[in-house]
Design an enzyme around this catalytic site. Sequence first.
Site, PDB file in Angstrom:
ATOM      1  N   ASN A   8       3.742  34.690   1.598  1.00 54.24           N
ATOM      2  CA  ASN A   8       4.411  33.732   0.711  1.00 54.24           C
ATOM      3  C   ASN A   8       3.520  32.518   0.490  1.00 54.24           C
ATOM      4  O   ASN A   8       3.961  31.510  -0.042  1.00 54.24           O
ATOM      5  CB  ASN A   8       5.759  33.287   1.308  1.00 54.24           C
ATOM      6  N   ASP A  68      -5.346  39.492   7.086  1.00 52.75           N
ATOM      7  CA  ASP A  68      -5.369  38.623   8.249  1.00 52.75           C
ATOM      8  C   ASP A  68      -6.774  38.047   8.307  1.00 52.75           C
ATOM      9  O   ASP A  68      -7.756  38.766   8.110  1.00 52.75           O
ATOM     10  CB  ASP A  68      -5.034  39.394   9.534  1.00 52.75           C
ATOM     11  N   TYR A 150      -8.838  25.578   7.276  1.00 57.00           N
ATOM     12  CA  TYR A 150     -10.057  24.935   7.773  1.00 57.00           C
ATOM     13  C   TYR A 150     -11.057  24.612   6.653  1.00 57.00           C
ATOM     14  O   TYR A 150     -12.187  24.230   6.948  1.00 57.00           O
ATOM     15  CB  TYR A 150     -10.749  25.844   8.791  1.00 57.00           C
TER      16      TYR A 150
HETATM   17  P1  IMP Z   1      -4.132  34.164   7.692  1.00 58.69           P
HETATM   18  O1  IMP Z   1      -4.289  35.379   8.509  1.00 58.69           O
HETATM   19  O2  IMP Z   1      -4.697  34.346   6.318  1.00 58.69           O
HETATM   20  O3  IMP Z   1      -2.753  33.585   7.687  1.00 58.69           O
HETATM   21  O4  IMP Z   1      -5.079  33.062   8.293  1.00 58.69           O
HETATM   22  C1  IMP Z   1      -4.938  32.548   9.571  1.00 58.69           C
HETATM   23  C2  IMP Z   1      -5.418  31.122   9.574  1.00 58.69           C
HETATM   24  O5  IMP Z   1      -6.809  31.104   9.236  1.00 58.69           O
HETATM   25  C3  IMP Z   1      -4.742  30.225   8.542  1.00 58.69           C
HETATM   26  O6  IMP Z   1      -3.590  29.630   9.059  1.00 58.69           O
HETATM   27  C4  IMP Z   1      -5.802  29.196   8.276  1.00 58.69           C
HETATM   28  O7  IMP Z   1      -5.780  28.216   9.275  1.00 58.69           O
HETATM   29  C5  IMP Z   1      -7.079  29.995   8.406  1.00 58.69           C
HETATM   30  N1  IMP Z   1      -7.543  30.470   7.069  1.00 58.69           N
HETATM   31  C6  IMP Z   1      -7.286  31.668   6.493  1.00 58.69           C
HETATM   32  N2  IMP Z   1      -7.885  31.748   5.293  1.00 58.69           N
HETATM   33  C7  IMP Z   1      -8.509  30.573   5.113  1.00 58.69           C
HETATM   34  C8  IMP Z   1      -9.283  30.043   4.051  1.00 58.69           C
HETATM   35  O8  IMP Z   1      -9.530  30.661   3.007  1.00 58.69           O
HETATM   36  N3  IMP Z   1      -9.760  28.806   4.235  1.00 58.69           N
HETATM   37  C9  IMP Z   1      -9.531  28.078   5.363  1.00 58.69           C
HETATM   38  N4  IMP Z   1      -8.802  28.503   6.364  1.00 58.69           N
HETATM   39  C10 IMP Z   1      -8.293  29.757   6.246  1.00 58.69           C
END
Ligand code: IMP
Length: 191
Positions: A8, A68, A150
């Site tokens: 989401n 992920d 980040y």
């Molecule tokens: P997710 O698996 O995409 O939810 O990513 C896990 C965590 O990695 C997120 O909560 C962010 O803190 C970080 N993250 C994921 N993608 C990005 C990005 O494109 N830029 C910066 N941080 C990211």
Amino acid sequence: MELCFATNNQHKLDEVSQLLGDSFKVVSLEAIGCTEELPEEQDTLEGNSLQKAKYVSDKFNISCFADDTGLEVEALDGAPGVYSARYAGEQRSSEDNMNLLLEKLVNQTNRKARFRTVITLILDNQTYQFEGIANGEILESKRGEKGFGYDPLFLPEGMNKSMAELTSTEKNAISHRGEAVRKLVAFLKQH
Ligand code: IMP
């Protein structure tokens, strides 16, 4: 073709819709009526993206993909990695996570890091995985307002702007998720 992207997060939905183009309609979890938090209990990016995609495809009977992502910092032996979202605690605050990362890297000269994304696609009951990597380094302080997570601390290799100073088009061209999504799109176009 309609595909659910098991998220989401509006930033991600926009990034991915832009890359997928008009041949695919990407729908969010909210759009298919999935309001619960998806399980993410594995200790690898591969395991978590598979768990999320499988949950949605089993429960909602729709083709879907889940991603992920982790930030892997060389001097921290790959941390925060799969724990990137909750590095500084369950409140999942990007500000807290970035501040903790800066603390861990005080006086550290090796600032090499990479973002790594794994996408799991479940299509016609078959499972496929796609990986994308963006190499770079961790800045000494935050720069830029765009993006999320980040991004203000990440200087992509060969660039003089942080990830949070790039437009979404510029970010998509070089990002971990961009690369993984391009692999997904190439696969879907020939399928
Ligand atoms: P997710 O698996 O995409 O939810 O990513 C896990 C965590 O990695 C997120 O909560 C962010 O803190 C970080 N993250 C994921 N993608 C990005 C990005 O494109 N830029 C910066 N941080 C990211």
